[in-house]
Design a protein around this motif. Structure first.
Motif, PDB file in Angstrom:
ATOM      1  N   LEU A 144       0.831  -1.196   0.000  1.00  0.00           N
ATOM      2  CA  LEU A 144       0.000   0.000   0.000  1.00  0.00           C
ATOM      3  C   LEU A 144       0.872   1.256   0.000  1.00  0.00           C
ATOM      4  O   LEU A 144       0.633   2.192  -0.771  1.00  0.00           O
ATOM      5  N   ALA A 145       1.892   1.274   0.856  1.00  0.00           N
ATOM      6  CA  ALA A 145       2.773   2.436   0.924  1.00  0.00           C
ATOM      7  C   ALA A 145       3.525   2.642  -0.385  1.00  0.00           C
ATOM      8  O   ALA A 145       3.686   3.772  -0.863  1.00  0.00           O
ATOM      9  N   ALA A 146       3.983   1.535  -0.990  1.00  0.00           N
ATOM     10  CA  ALA A 146       4.698   1.639  -2.259  1.00  0.00           C
ATOM     11  C   ALA A 146       3.791   2.189  -3.356  1.00  0.00           C
ATOM     12  O   ALA A 146       4.220   3.009  -4.185  1.00  0.00           O
ATOM     13  N   ALA A 147       2.542   1.742  -3.358  1.00  0.00           N
ATOM     14  CA  ALA A 147       1.592   2.257  -4.355  1.00  0.00           C
ATOM     15  C   ALA A 147       1.346   3.746  -4.148  1.00  0.00           C
ATOM     16  O   ALA A 147       1.311   4.531  -5.110  1.00  0.00           O
ATOM     17  N   GLY A 148       1.180   4.146  -2.883  1.00  0.00           N
ATOM     18  CA  GLY A 148       0.983   5.569  -2.599  1.00  0.00           C
ATOM     19  C   GLY A 148       2.194   6.395  -2.977  1.00  0.00           C
ATOM     20  O   GLY A 148       2.072   7.495  -3.534  1.00  0.00           O
ATOM     21  N   GLY A 149       3.395   5.882  -2.684  1.00  0.00           N
ATOM     22  CA  GLY A 149       4.620   6.592  -3.043  1.00  0.00           C
ATOM     23  C   GLY A 149       4.785   6.707  -4.543  1.00  0.00           C
ATOM     24  O   GLY A 149       5.179   7.762  -5.061  1.00  0.00           O
ATOM     25  N   ALA A 150       4.508   5.615  -5.277  1.00  0.00           N
ATOM     26  CA  ALA A 150       4.634   5.646  -6.734  1.00  0.00           C
ATOM     27  C   ALA A 150       3.659   6.650  -7.343  1.00  0.00           C
ATOM     28  O   ALA A 150       4.016   7.397  -8.273  1.00  0.00           O
ATOM     29  N   ALA A 151       2.442   6.685  -6.822  1.00  0.00           N
ATOM     30  CA  ALA A 151       1.468   7.645  -7.326  1.00  0.00           C
ATOM     31  C   ALA A 151       1.939   9.076  -7.085  1.00  0.00           C
ATOM     32  O   ALA A 151       1.784   9.952  -7.949  1.00  0.00           O
ATOM     33  N   ALA A 152       2.537   9.324  -5.915  1.00  0.00           N
ATOM     34  CA  ALA A 152       3.032  10.669  -5.600  1.00  0.00           C
ATOM     35  C   ALA A 152       4.163  11.080  -6.540  1.00  0.00           C
ATOM     36  O   ALA A 152       4.228  12.226  -6.997  1.00  0.00           O
ATOM     37  N   VAL A 153       5.059  10.135  -6.841  1.00  0.00           N
ATOM     38  CA  VAL A 153       6.165  10.429  -7.760  1.00  0.00           C
ATOM     39  C   VAL A 153       5.627  10.743  -9.153  1.00  0.00           C
ATOM     40  O   VAL A 153       6.115  11.658  -9.838  1.00  0.00           O
ATOM     41  N   VAL A 160       2.643  11.985  -9.893  1.00  0.00           N
ATOM     42  CA  VAL A 160       2.002  13.306  -9.855  1.00  0.00           C
ATOM     43  C   VAL A 160       3.060  14.402  -9.929  1.00  0.00           C
ATOM     44  O   VAL A 160       2.902  15.396 -10.649  1.00  0.00           O
ATOM     45  N   HIS A 161       4.152  14.229  -9.176  1.00  0.00           N
ATOM     46  CA  HIS A 161       5.225  15.218  -9.204  1.00  0.00           C
ATOM     47  C   HIS A 161       5.837  15.325 -10.607  1.00  0.00           C
ATOM     48  O   HIS A 161       6.182  16.420 -11.059  1.00  0.00           O
ATOM     49  N   ALA A 162       5.973  14.186 -11.304  1.00  0.00           N
ATOM     50  CA  ALA A 162       6.535  14.210 -12.657  1.00  0.00           C
ATOM     51  C   ALA A 162       5.643  14.987 -13.616  1.00  0.00           C
ATOM     52  O   ALA A 162       6.144  15.675 -14.524  1.00  0.00           O
ATOM     53  N   ARG A 163       4.341  14.907 -13.399  1.00  0.00           N
ATOM     54  CA  ARG A 163       3.406  15.638 -14.272  1.00  0.00           C
ATOM     55  C   ARG A 163       3.246  17.091 -13.858  1.00  0.00           C
ATOM     56  O   ARG A 163       3.056  17.972 -14.698  1.00  0.00           O
ATOM     57  N   VAL A 164       3.312  17.345 -12.536  1.00  0.00           N
ATOM     58  CA  VAL A 164       3.147  18.713 -12.001  1.00  0.00           C
ATOM     59  C   VAL A 164       4.321  18.987 -11.066  1.00  0.00           C
ATOM     60  O   VAL A 164       4.233  18.750  -9.859  1.00  0.00           O
ATOM     61  N   PRO A 165       5.458  19.478 -11.581  1.00  0.00           N
ATOM     62  CA  PRO A 165       6.670  19.629 -10.774  1.00  0.00           C
ATOM     63  C   PRO A 165       6.496  20.509  -9.536  1.00  0.00           C
ATOM     64  O   PRO A 165       7.205  20.324  -8.544  1.00  0.00           O
ATOM     65  N   LEU A 166       5.572  21.465  -9.575  1.00  0.00           N
ATOM     66  CA  LEU A 166       5.365  22.325  -8.409  1.00  0.00           C
ATOM     67  C   LEU A 166       4.831  21.544  -7.205  1.00  0.00           C
ATOM     68  O   LEU A 166       4.988  21.979  -6.064  1.00  0.00           O
ATOM     69  N   LEU A 167       4.201  20.416  -7.464  1.00  0.00           N
ATOM     70  CA  LEU A 167       3.699  19.571  -6.375  1.00  0.00           C
ATOM     71  C   LEU A 167       4.778  18.552  -6.028  1.00  0.00           C
ATOM     72  O   LEU A 167       4.980  17.573  -6.744  1.00  0.00           O
ATOM     73  N   GLY A 168       5.505  18.796  -4.939  1.00  0.00           N
ATOM     74  CA  GLY A 168       6.569  17.889  -4.537  1.00  0.00           C
ATOM     75  C   GLY A 168       6.032  16.510  -4.211  1.00  0.00           C
ATOM     76  O   GLY A 168       4.908  16.370  -3.705  1.00  0.00           O
ATOM     77  N   ALA A 169       6.833  15.494  -4.489  1.00  0.00           N
ATOM     78  CA  ALA A 169       6.397  14.119  -4.232  1.00  0.00           C
ATOM     79  C   ALA A 169       6.114  13.884  -2.756  1.00  0.00           C
ATOM     80  O   ALA A 169       5.163  13.182  -2.397  1.00  0.00           O
ATOM     81  N   THR A 170       6.921  14.481  -1.870  1.00  0.00           N
ATOM     82  CA  THR A 170       6.690  14.290  -0.440  1.00  0.00           C
ATOM     83  C   THR A 170       5.375  14.934   0.000  1.00  0.00           C
ATOM     84  O   THR A 170       4.637  14.373   0.810  1.00  0.00           O
ATOM     85  N   LEU A 171       5.094  16.120  -0.554  1.00  0.00           N
ATOM     86  CA  LEU A 171       3.837  16.795  -0.216  1.00  0.00           C
ATOM     87  C   LEU A 171       2.642  15.961  -0.663  1.00  0.00           C
ATOM     88  O   LEU A 171       1.703  15.730   0.111  1.00  0.00           O
ATOM     89  N   VAL A 172       2.673  15.490  -1.912  1.00  0.00           N
ATOM     90  CA  VAL A 172       1.572  14.682  -2.433  1.00  0.00           C
ATOM     91  C   VAL A 172       1.412  13.404  -1.622  1.00  0.00           C
ATOM     92  O   VAL A 172       0.295  13.003  -1.270  1.00  0.00           O
ATOM     93  N   ALA A 173       2.545  12.771  -1.279  1.00  0.00           N
ATOM     94  CA  ALA A 173       2.489  11.515  -0.536  1.00  0.00           C
ATOM     95  C   ALA A 173       1.906  11.710   0.864  1.00  0.00           C
ATOM     96  O   ALA A 173       1.081  10.917   1.318  1.00  0.00           O
ATOM     97  N   VAL A 174       2.330  12.765   1.544  1.00  0.00           N
ATOM     98  CA  VAL A 174       1.806  13.022   2.888  1.00  0.00           C
ATOM     99  C   VAL A 174       0.311  13.307   2.849  1.00  0.00           C
ATOM    100  O   VAL A 174      -0.467  12.775   3.657  1.00  0.00           O
ATOM    101  N   VAL A 175      -0.111  14.154   1.908  1.00  0.00           N
ATOM    102  CA  VAL A 175      -1.537  14.497   1.803  1.00  0.00           C
ATOM    103  C   VAL A 175      -2.365  13.253   1.491  1.00  0.00           C
ATOM    104  O   VAL A 175      -3.427  13.027   2.080  1.00  0.00           O
ATOM    105  N   ALA A 176      -1.873  12.426   0.562  1.00  0.00           N
ATOM    106  CA  ALA A 176      -2.585  11.194   0.224  1.00  0.00           C
ATOM    107  C   ALA A 176      -2.658  10.260   1.427  1.00  0.00           C
ATOM    108  O   ALA A 176      -3.700   9.650   1.697  1.00  0.00           O
ATOM    109  N   GLY A 177      -1.554  10.152   2.153  1.00  0.00           N
ATOM    110  CA  GLY A 177      -1.551   9.309   3.343  1.00  0.00           C
ATOM    111  C   GLY A 177      -2.510   9.822   4.410  1.00  0.00           C
ATOM    112  O   GLY A 177      -3.210   9.039   5.056  1.00  0.00           O
ATOM    113  N   LEU A 178      -2.541  11.143   4.595  1.00  0.00           N
ATOM    114  CA  LEU A 178      -3.479  11.725   5.557  1.00  0.00           C
ATOM    115  C   LEU A 178      -4.922  11.406   5.178  1.00  0.00           C
ATOM    116  O   LEU A 178      -5.747  11.105   6.046  1.00  0.00           O
TER     117      LEU A 178
END
Length: 323
Positions: free
Chosen positions: A14-23, A25-43
């Motif tokens: 589950l964590a790997a899937a969430g992390g991959a999705a965050a990466v 998203v960051h690749a498509r929208v560089p302003l959204l950092g992968a860590t930010l997306v991952a934390v928000v998704a996890g929350l």
């Protein structure tokens, strides 16, 4: 060994899937950092009550061991010759941001009544290198998951604000690109956030911003040594390793990068693995947050985060005129 791995597998996946999705998203929208997306998704996943008992062992492994892998690989971003080329005035400013940032944040935490453990995580995260520094301190102190997740969340939120606000402030102050980049590297929390801020300021700014930031990252190891020593001296019940294995790995990899013995292809691959490891761990940490705990501590922690951001921004400003 399988009996220990299998219980952790569902949460790790589950964590790997969430992390991959965050990466992604960051690749498509560089302003959204992968860590930010991952934390928000996890929350969001945690708030929905989805991580049941079967997922918790794996999420804990992701938020601890996987996170330390990401911290260790951060050493491969450090090239000592590039850092020393900045000159001693800029290096003094970088050291001042780390030292004064940590001490000032801890002092402010006492005034605000913030728990010392939470304060130390915020102080190191904001003053050194964001979520990676939070994870590194956790590896030495063995902090509560809720405290680590809260500190990481604050790092990504306030660091993202600084990432966008500092370039605008540099424009208002009339700073040249190199000076603005040096200020960004000395003040913005995450390495990834520094890259975005430097990119907004231009190519010349980006290069100096990253190198100044890495000068702060270089101080992670000595800060951890001090934190570990103080933790061991605190009493017989608190005996973390004097130098955790992932800190040793961080130092060894930094030395290898500085000695130019790591092929470029390996560096690129390691950067991908590091980004994925941190995103995976951030997602797991977000899942572990108890929203009720955050509500009880939100106001003083938010005040501490705002104060720490202002402090490192002001202490880092001289770098703009010394670079």
């Amino acid at each position: 060994m399988p009996s220990r791995v299998l219980p952790a597998l569902p949460g790790l996946l589950l964590a790997a899937a969430g992390g991959a999705a965050a990466v992604l998203v960051h690749a498509r929208v560089p302003l959204l950092g992968a860590t930010l997306v991952a934390v928000v998704a996890g929350l969001a996943v945690g708030a929905a009550g989805l991580p049941g008992a079967s997922l918790r062992p794996g999420l804990r492994v992701a938020s601890r061991q996987v996170l330390r892998v990401g911290v260790a690989l951060l050493g491969l971003q450090l090239a000592l010759d590039e850092v020393t080329a900045l000159g001693w005035p800029v290096l003094v400013v970088a050291a001042g941001v780390v030292g004064l940032g940590i001490l000032g944040t801890l002092a402010l935490a006492r005034l605000l009544g913030v728990d010392r453990e939470q304060a130390l995580l915020v102080a190191c995260g904001f003053s050194i290198c964001g979520a990676a520094a939070v994870a590194a301190v956790d590896g030495v102190r063995r902090s509560r998951d809720e405290d680590v997740a809260a500190a990481v969340s604050l790092v990504v939120v306030f660091g993202s604000a600084a990432m966008l606000g500092l370039p605008a402030a540099a424009l208002l102050l009339g700073l040249d690109p190199v000076g603005a980049g040096a200020w960004a590297g000395a003040s913005v929390h995450e390495v990834g956030q520094v890259v975005v801020a430097g990119g907004l300021l231009g190519g010349a700014a980006l290069q100096v911003a990253v190198v100044v930031k890495l000068a702060r990252v270089l101080l992670l190891a000595p800060v951890l040594a001090v934190v570990s020593w103080r933790s061991r001296a605190a009493g017989p019940g608190t005996r973390p390793p004097l130098v955790p294995a992932f800190v040793v790995a961080f130092a060894v990899l930094a030395a290898a990068r500085s000695a130019a013995v790591v092929p470029p292809g390996a560096l690129e691959a390691a950067a991908v693995v590091q980004s994925a490891a941190l995103a995976t761990a951030m997602f797991a940490l977000g899942c572990s947050v108890d929203v009720r705990v955050l509500r009880r501590t939100a106001r003083p922690l938010l005040g501490l985060a705002a104060g720490a951001t202002a402090l490192v921004t002001l202490v880092g400003l001289p770098a703009a005129y010394l670079a």
